[in-house]
Design an enzyme around this catalytic site. Structure first.
Site, PDB file in Angstrom:
ATOM      1  N   CYS A 137       0.792  -1.242   0.000  1.00 25.83           N
ATOM      2  CA  CYS A 137       0.000   0.000   0.000  1.00 25.83           C
ATOM      3  C   CYS A 137       0.818   1.283   0.000  1.00 25.83           C
ATOM      4  CB  CYS A 137      -0.933   0.006   1.207  1.00 25.83           C
ATOM      5  SG  CYS A 137      -2.114  -1.326   1.157  1.00 25.83           S
TER       6      CYS A 137
HETATM    7  N1  LIG Z   1      -2.451  -6.221   1.661  1.00 25.45           N
HETATM    8  C1  LIG Z   1      -2.971  -5.221   2.324  1.00 25.45           C
HETATM    9  O1  LIG Z   1      -2.695  -5.062   3.511  1.00 25.45           O
HETATM   10  C2  LIG Z   1      -3.942  -4.248   1.663  1.00 25.45           C
HETATM   11  C3  LIG Z   1      -4.607  -3.333   2.492  1.00 25.45           C
HETATM   12  C4  LIG Z   1      -5.521  -2.459   1.928  1.00 25.45           C
HETATM   13  C5  LIG Z   1      -5.753  -2.481   0.554  1.00 25.45           C
HETATM   14  N2  LIG Z   1      -5.092  -3.348  -0.255  1.00 25.45           N
HETATM   15  C6  LIG Z   1      -5.430  -3.346  -1.676  1.00 25.45           C
HETATM   16  O2  LIG Z   1      -6.219  -4.488  -1.996  1.00 25.45           O
HETATM   17  C7  LIG Z   1      -5.922  -4.952  -3.309  1.00 25.45           C
HETATM   18  C8  LIG Z   1      -5.491  -6.400  -3.252  1.00 25.45           C
HETATM   19  O3  LIG Z   1      -4.317  -6.506  -2.468  1.00 25.45           O
HETATM   20  P1  LIG Z   1      -3.827  -7.847  -1.806  1.00 25.45           P
HETATM   21  O4  LIG Z   1      -2.782  -7.454  -0.828  1.00 25.45           O
HETATM   22  O5  LIG Z   1      -4.997  -8.659  -1.359  1.00 25.45           O
HETATM   23  O6  LIG Z   1      -3.151  -8.560  -3.083  1.00 25.45           O
HETATM   24  P2  LIG Z   1      -2.721 -10.112  -3.225  1.00 25.45           P
HETATM   25  O7  LIG Z   1      -1.672 -10.138  -4.276  1.00 25.45           O
HETATM   26  O8  LIG Z   1      -2.453 -10.690  -1.888  1.00 25.45           O
HETATM   27  O9  LIG Z   1      -4.031 -10.803  -3.777  1.00 25.45           O
HETATM   28  C9  LIG Z   1      -4.565 -10.550  -5.031  1.00 25.45           C
HETATM   29  C10 LIG Z   1      -5.143 -11.858  -5.576  1.00 25.45           C
HETATM   30  O10 LIG Z   1      -5.802 -11.565  -6.803  1.00 25.45           O
HETATM   31  C11 LIG Z   1      -5.569 -12.642  -7.683  1.00 25.45           C
HETATM   32  N3  LIG Z   1      -5.830 -12.170  -9.036  1.00 25.45           N
HETATM   33  C12 LIG Z   1      -5.087 -11.415  -9.843  1.00 25.45           C
HETATM   34  N4  LIG Z   1      -5.708 -11.197 -11.007  1.00 25.45           N
HETATM   35  C13 LIG Z   1      -6.893 -11.836 -10.944  1.00 25.45           C
HETATM   36  C14 LIG Z   1      -7.975 -11.991 -11.850  1.00 25.45           C
HETATM   37  N5  LIG Z   1      -7.963 -11.415 -13.043  1.00 25.45           N
HETATM   38  N6  LIG Z   1      -9.024 -12.751 -11.453  1.00 25.45           N
HETATM   39  C15 LIG Z   1      -9.039 -13.340 -10.236  1.00 25.45           C
HETATM   40  N7  LIG Z   1      -8.044 -13.218  -9.348  1.00 25.45           N
HETATM   41  C16 LIG Z   1      -6.986 -12.477  -9.701  1.00 25.45           C
HETATM   42  C17 LIG Z   1      -4.137 -13.045  -7.408  1.00 25.45           C
HETATM   43  O11 LIG Z   1      -3.866 -14.359  -7.841  1.00 25.45           O
HETATM   44  C18 LIG Z   1      -4.088 -12.910  -5.880  1.00 25.45           C
HETATM   45  O12 LIG Z   1      -4.447 -14.111  -5.229  1.00 25.45           O
HETATM   46  C19 LIG Z   1      -4.856  -4.000  -3.846  1.00 25.45           C
HETATM   47  O13 LIG Z   1      -5.484  -2.989  -4.556  1.00 25.45           O
HETATM   48  C20 LIG Z   1      -4.236  -3.433  -2.590  1.00 25.45           C
HETATM   49  O14 LIG Z   1      -3.676  -2.148  -2.809  1.00 25.45           O
HETATM   50  C21 LIG Z   1      -4.191  -4.255   0.290  1.00 25.45           C
END
Ligand SMILES: NC(=O)c1ccc[n+]([C@@H]2O[C@H](COP(=O)([O-])OP(=O)(O)OC[C@H]3O[C@@H](n4cnc5c(N)ncnc54)[C@H](O)[C@@H]3O)[C@@H](O)[C@H]2O)c1
Length: 440
Positions: A274
Site C-alpha cells: 500500500c
Molecule cells: N495487503 C494489504 O494489507 C492491503 C490493504 C488495503 C488495501 N489493499 C489493496 O487491496 C488490493 C489487493 O491486495 P492484496 O494485498 O490482497 O493482493 P494479493 O496479491 O495478496 O491478492 C490478489 C489476488 O488476486 C488474484 N488475481 C489477480 N488477477 C486476478 C484476476 N484477473 N481474477 C481473479 N483473481 C486475480 C491473485 O492471484 C491474488 O491471489 C490492492 O489494490 C491493494 O492495494 C491491500
C-alpha cells in the site's frame, strides 16, 4: 415490492451469495468474514494453487488460520474456483485484485480492467459489483462502469456498482475485518444503499459517502498521510543523527503531548502493497488535472532513499572498525516489510540486500516467516533464510536489523555479532546496549 427491497430481504435471510474475486491478503479475510456471518461465499482466483489449497481447507496466509477456512469448506458455505462462468451464481461480486505500479511508477490497472471485463461477461439483473482494490479517484466510474454498461443493463436499477476501500492491517491484534469501519460510495444512491446494507451484516460500522470518487480518495488520503508522516520522521532522523540526538527518544517525549501529535516512526524504508504504491496513483491522476502533488513526490523521494542510507551506515560503522563493506559477511535480520508477518512485497529488506550485494558484501538473511525469498517483480534474489544459532551467527561481521520480528533471538545476536545496525530501535528497549549497537 421494488427490486432493491427484495434484494435487501434476501441479504437479511442470507439467501444471497457473495462472490469475492482475488483471494489474497484482502480477499481471503473478507471471504471468511462473509462466510462466518452466514452467507454462502464463492471465491475466485486465477491462481490454481491457491484455489486448490483453499478447497482442501488450507491457508497460505500466516495470520489466517487454516481451521477458519476448513470450517467454512466443510459446512459447504465456501468454495473457491478459477471458473469465471460461476460469477453468474453470485448476487454480489467484490473485487480485491492487485493494483501495482508499472516499471515507470504509473498505475497498472490491468488486473482491474481484466476483472471488470470478466464480471461484465456474466453480469445479470440484480447483481451488486463492488471494487475494493486501492486506486485513484475515478477508477470505478471511468474503468469499471463503462464495461458493465456495455452489457445494456441500467446502473442503479438493474445492476448496482460501488467502491469500498479495504483497510486490512495484516497482523493487527486490535482491529480485524469486522471491527474496521467500512467507507462505501455508490455510483447512484441505490448502489450505495445496497452495498451499505450488505457490508453492515459483516462489519460493525459502515460509513456512507457521497460518491465512489470520495470513497476512492478517502483510501488515498489515509495512505498519503502515512507516507508523508513517515517521510517526515525519516528526514528528522537523518538531521538528528548528525546532531547526535536520538530520534526515538524525541518521539517518545513528543508522544506525551495529549493532543495534536501522533507518533510515526522512522525505519529502513517503506514496504508492503500500500504505502509505497498507492500515493503514486493519485500523483498520476492529478497530472491529468494539471496539479503537481509535491508532498507525495517528496515523501516518496525521502522514503525510497532510506535503504541506501542504511547501507551507508553499515559501511561507515565497518569503516570505523577498520573493515571494508566489500568482502564483509553481513546478516540481514528480517525481510518481511512488517513485524511478525510473512509479506515481503516491496520490502526495504530486499533493496538493502541488493545494495549490500552490489557493494561486494557477502550477504545472508534470516526471517522466521520467510524461508525462501519469493521472486518479486523487481528483485530476483535466490536466498534462503539462515537459522539463528550461536554457531551460525559466528563469523558475521555485522547484522542489519530490518524487521523487528518478536521472535528474533535478540540477546544471542547482541552477544555474538560484533556490529549491529538497528533500523527499528529494537535492541535498546530490551536493555541490549553497547558501542556495537548502531542506530540507522
Ligand atoms: N495487503 C494489504 O494489507 C492491503 C490493504 C488495503 C488495501 N489493499 C489493496 O487491496 C488490493 C489487493 O491486495 P492484496 O494485498 O490482497 O493482493 P494479493 O496479491 O495478496 O491478492 C490478489 C489476488 O488476486 C488474484 N488475481 C489477480 N488477477 C486476478 C484476476 N484477473 N481474477 C481473479 N483473481 C486475480 C491473485 O492471484 C491474488 O491471489 C490492492 O489494490 C491493494 O492495494 C491491500
Amino acid at each position: 415490492m421494488s427490486e432493491i427491497h427484495l434484494l435487501k430481504e434476501r441479504i437479511a435471510r442470507r439467501d444471497y451469495t457473495v462472490g469475492v474475486i482475488g483471494l489474497g491478503y484482502v480477499g481471503l479475510p473478507l471471504v471468511l468474514r462473509f462466510g462466518e456471518v452466514g452467507f454462502p461465499v464463492i471465491g475466485f482466483d486465477v491462481d490454481r494453487g491457491k484455489v486448490k489449497q483453499l478447497n482442501d481447507g488450507g491457508s497460505y496466509i500466516q495470520h489466517v488460520p487454516a481451521d477458519r477456512v476448513s470450517g467454512l469448506v466443510s459446512a459447504r458455505r465456501f468454495e473457491a474456483t478459477c471458473d469465471p462462468e460461476r460469477l453468474r451464481e453470485a448476487d454480489a461480486v467484490i473485487i480485491c485484485v492487485p493494483t501495482p505500479l508499472t516499471a515507470h511508477r504509473e498505475p497498472d490497472l490491468q488486473y482491474v480492467e481484466k476483472t471488470a471485463d470478466t464480471v461484465a461477461a456474466t453480469l445479470r439483473s440484480g447483481q451488486l459489483i463492488c471494487l475494493e482494490s486501492t486506486t485513484y479517484p475515478g477508477t470505478t466510474d471511468e474503468i469499471v462502469l463503462p464495461r458493465l454498461l456495455a452489457r445494456g443493463l441500467r446502473v442503479g436499477e438493474e445492476f448496482f456498482l460501488a467502491f469500498s476501500p479495504e483497510r486490512e492491517d495484516p497482523g493487527n491484534q486490535q482491529y480485524g475485518t469486522s471491527t474496521i469501519p467500512k467507507v462505501v460510495g455508490g455510483v447512484t444512491p441505490a448502489c450505495r444503499d445496497l452495498a451499505c446494507t450488505l457490508y453492515a451484516h459483516a462489519v460493525e460500522r459502515v460509513v456512507p459517502v457521497a460518491s465512489t470518487k470520495v470513497a476512492e480518495a478517502t483510501k488515498i488520503l489515509e495512505n498519503v498521510y502515512r507516507a508523508v508522516n513517515i517521510a517526515l520522521v525519516n528526514e528528522l532522523k537523518l538531521a538528528f543523527e548528525r546532531m547526535g540526538i536520538d530520534v526515538w527518544e524525541v518521539i517518545e517525549a513528543a508522544k506525551t503531548k495529549p493532543f495534536g501529535f501522533q507518533a510515526f516512526y522512522p525505519g529502513p524504508g517503506l514496504g508492503g502493497h500500500c504505502i509505497p504504491i498507492d500515493p503514486f496513483y493519485l500523483t498520476w491522476k492529478a497530472r491529468e488535472y494539471g496539479v503537481a502533488t509535491r508532498f507525495i513526490e517528496l515523501a516518496g523521494e525521502i522514503n525510497s532513499g532510506m535503504p541506501l542510507h542504511v547501507v551507508q551506515r553499515v559501511m561507515e560503522a565497518l569503516n570505523e572498525r577498520g573493515k571494508a563493506l566489500k568482502g564483509a559477511r553481513v546478516l540481514v535480520l528480517g525481510v518481511a516489510y512488517k513485524r511478525d508477518t510473512d509479506d515481503s512485497r516491496e520490502s526495504p529488506g530486499l533493496e538493502i540486500l541488493e545494495l549490500l550485494i552490489r557493494s561486494g558484501a557477502r550477504v545472508e538473511y534470516s526471517d522466521p516467516h520467510i524461508a525462501r525469498l519469493p521472486l518479486g517483480r523487481r528483485h530476483k534474489l535466490d536466498l534462503t533464510s539462515v537459522p539463528l544459532t550461536e554457531g551460525s551467527l559466528r563469523g558475521f561481521d555485522a547484522a542489519v536489523l530490518v524487521t523487528d520480528h518478536s521472535t528474533h533471538p535478540y540477546e544471542l545476536i547482541h552477544r555474538v555479532v560484533p556490529l549491529i545496525i538497528d533500523t527499528r530501535n529494537a535492541f535498546r528497549p530490551r536493555g541490549l546496549l553497547g558501542a556495537h549497537v548502531v542506530s540507522a
